[in-house]
Every structure is written in structure tokens, then in C-alpha cells.
Design an enzyme around this catalytic site. Structure first.
Site, PDB file in Angstrom:
ATOM      1  N   GLY A  87     -24.723  55.885 -67.721  1.00 26.14           N
ATOM      2  CA  GLY A  87     -24.378  56.185 -66.507  1.00 26.14           C
ATOM      3  C   GLY A  87     -24.173  55.012 -65.534  1.00 26.14           C
ATOM      4  N   CYS A  88     -24.040  55.326 -64.255  1.00 26.16           N
ATOM      5  CA  CYS A  88     -23.747  54.192 -63.346  1.00 26.16           C
ATOM      6  C   CYS A  88     -24.787  52.884 -63.740  1.00 26.16           C
ATOM      7  CB  CYS A  88     -24.504  54.691 -61.650  1.00 26.16           C
ATOM      8  SG  CYS A  88     -24.065  53.436 -60.689  1.00 26.16           S
ATOM      9  N   PHE A  89     -24.229  51.878 -63.806  1.00 25.38           N
ATOM     10  CA  PHE A  89     -24.822  50.581 -64.229  1.00 25.38           C
ATOM     11  C   PHE A  89     -25.785  50.012 -63.166  1.00 25.38           C
ATOM     12  CE2 PHE A  89     -20.658  47.926 -64.040  1.00 25.38           C
ATOM     13  CZ  PHE A  89     -20.508  48.262 -62.726  1.00 25.38           C
ATOM     14  N   TRP A  90     -25.606  50.256 -61.913  1.00 26.86           N
ATOM     15  CA  TRP A  90     -26.801  49.800 -60.892  1.00 26.86           C
ATOM     16  C   TRP A  90     -27.943  50.303 -61.337  1.00 26.86           C
ATOM     17  CZ3 TRP A  90     -23.480  51.922 -56.227  1.00 26.86           C
ATOM     18  CH2 TRP A  90     -22.396  50.977 -55.839  1.00 26.86           C
ATOM     19  N   GLY A  91     -28.016  51.851 -61.312  1.00 29.84           N
ATOM     20  CA  GLY A  91     -29.473  52.304 -61.676  1.00 29.84           C
ATOM     21  C   GLY A  91     -30.125  51.775 -63.119  1.00 29.84           C
TER      22      GLY A  91
END
Length: 191
Positions: free
Chosen positions: A30-34
Site C-alpha cells: 500500500g502507500c509507502f509512507w505508512g
């Protein structure tokens, strides 16, 4: 609004001869930030838990789609996944532990999505860097399937790592610099 944060807690010096035995692990969830945030909260480099440094970026895309930008990846036309690249010390943390933590911290049963984030860039994937990593990833996947996802099917792709492209600098350590920034609700410890 940007907040001043000392990111040195979550980064280690660039590798040199001191980490000659380091290995690379690459995960998309998923979103690489998290993904980066949860791994570094669990294994901060400053606490010598095995992760030496991380980078968020793009991998698994079309060969003709070189040096993609975030905007290009978001269109889905490059087929890249948003991913986390981890340099780790295998004498401190084993690759299999990182694979299991990857599964603990997202939903590997949803195809091309995590929470409200939908598209091939948000797929669940393990990009392996050796035949040993491939075997370990497959073995851990089977174990996690049997122990934690009965009645559901893990759809995580396991494939050989290809070309890696670092994401733009503002994406690196994003949730440490922007603690109120967007975080996918699936990025938490599920067991």
C-alpha cells in the site's frame, strides 16, 4: 504544516565497509509512507534492531517506464508498486522476521488495494533479492496463510526484485516529518 523532527533516530549513516554483510529487503503493502513508518517505529536504526536504513520508491514496473515520478506511478500506467527498500543486518534480524512483520502490518488478502487506496501501485508484493529470500518468503507466506488467514487467500505477489527508483525526497520519512499526514488504516499490527 511541516514539523521539525530529528530524523536521525530513523536513519543510519549510508552503508560503507562497516555494513559489508548487509542485505536488502523490498516490500510493497500500500502507500509507502505508512509501510516505512511502521517498520521504522518497530525497528529504529538508532536502537540497533537490525534495520540500517530505508528508502521509499518504485519497483516492479514496466521496463520502458524508467525513472517514474509519483504522479506517473499514480496513473497506474507504469505498473510500479509503491515500495519500501530496507537495508538490514542479517546478524541482528533475519529476513524471515521482516517478512512476517510485513504480513502483520497490512491486509495481504486485498488485490491491488489497502484500505481506501486502490490501484496496482498499492498491491501487496515481496520483491526478493536472492533464491534464499524467495524460498523464505514463500515459506513464511504459507505459514502466515495457515495461521492467520484461514478462509481468506493471501494475494501477495512474490517476485524477483527488478529496477529500483527512489521516490522524490519529500516522500522519504514522510510521516516522521508530517505526523498528521495520511496513513492507511491497514498499517497497524494485526497480531
Amino acid at each position: 504544516m511541516s514539523h521539525a523532527v530529528d530524523t536521525s533516530h530513523y536513519r543510519a549513516a549510508l552503508s560503507s565497509g562497516a555494513h559489508a554483510q548487509s542485505e536488502i529487503a523490498t516490500f510493497a503493502a500500500g502507500c509507502f509512507w505508512g509501510v516505512e513508518h511502521i517498520f521504522l517505529k518497530e525497528y529504529p536504526p538508532s536502537q540497533n534492531k537490525g534495520i540500517l536504513k530505508t528508502s521509499v520508491g518504485y519497483t516492479g514496473g514496466l521496463e520502458k517506464a524508467q525513472n517514474p515520478t509519483y504522479r506517473e506511478v499514480c496513473t497506474g500506467t507504469t505498473n510500479h508498486a509503491e515500495a519500501l527498500r530496507i537495508e538490514f543486518d542479517p546478524s541482528i534480524i533475519k529476513y524471515g522476521e521482516l517478512v512476517e512483520f510485513f504480513y502483520r502490518t497490512h491486509d495481504p488478502t486485498t488485490l491491488n488495494r489497502q484500505g481506501g487506496d486502490v490501484g496496482t501501485q498499492y498491491r501487496s508484493a515481496i520483491f526478493t533479492h536472492s533464491p534464499e529470500q524467495s524460498k523464505t518468503a514463500k515459506d513464511i507466506t504459507q505459514k502466515v496463510q495457515e495461521e492467520h488467514f484461514k478462509g481468506q487467500t493471501i494475494v501477495t505477489e512474490i517476485e524477483e526484485a527488478g529496477q529500483w527508483y527512489d521516490a522524490e525526497e519529500y516522500h522519504q520519512l514522510y510521516l516522521f516529518k508530517e505526523p498528521n499526514g495520511y496513513q492507511c488504516p491497514t498499517h497497524k499490527k494485526h497480531w
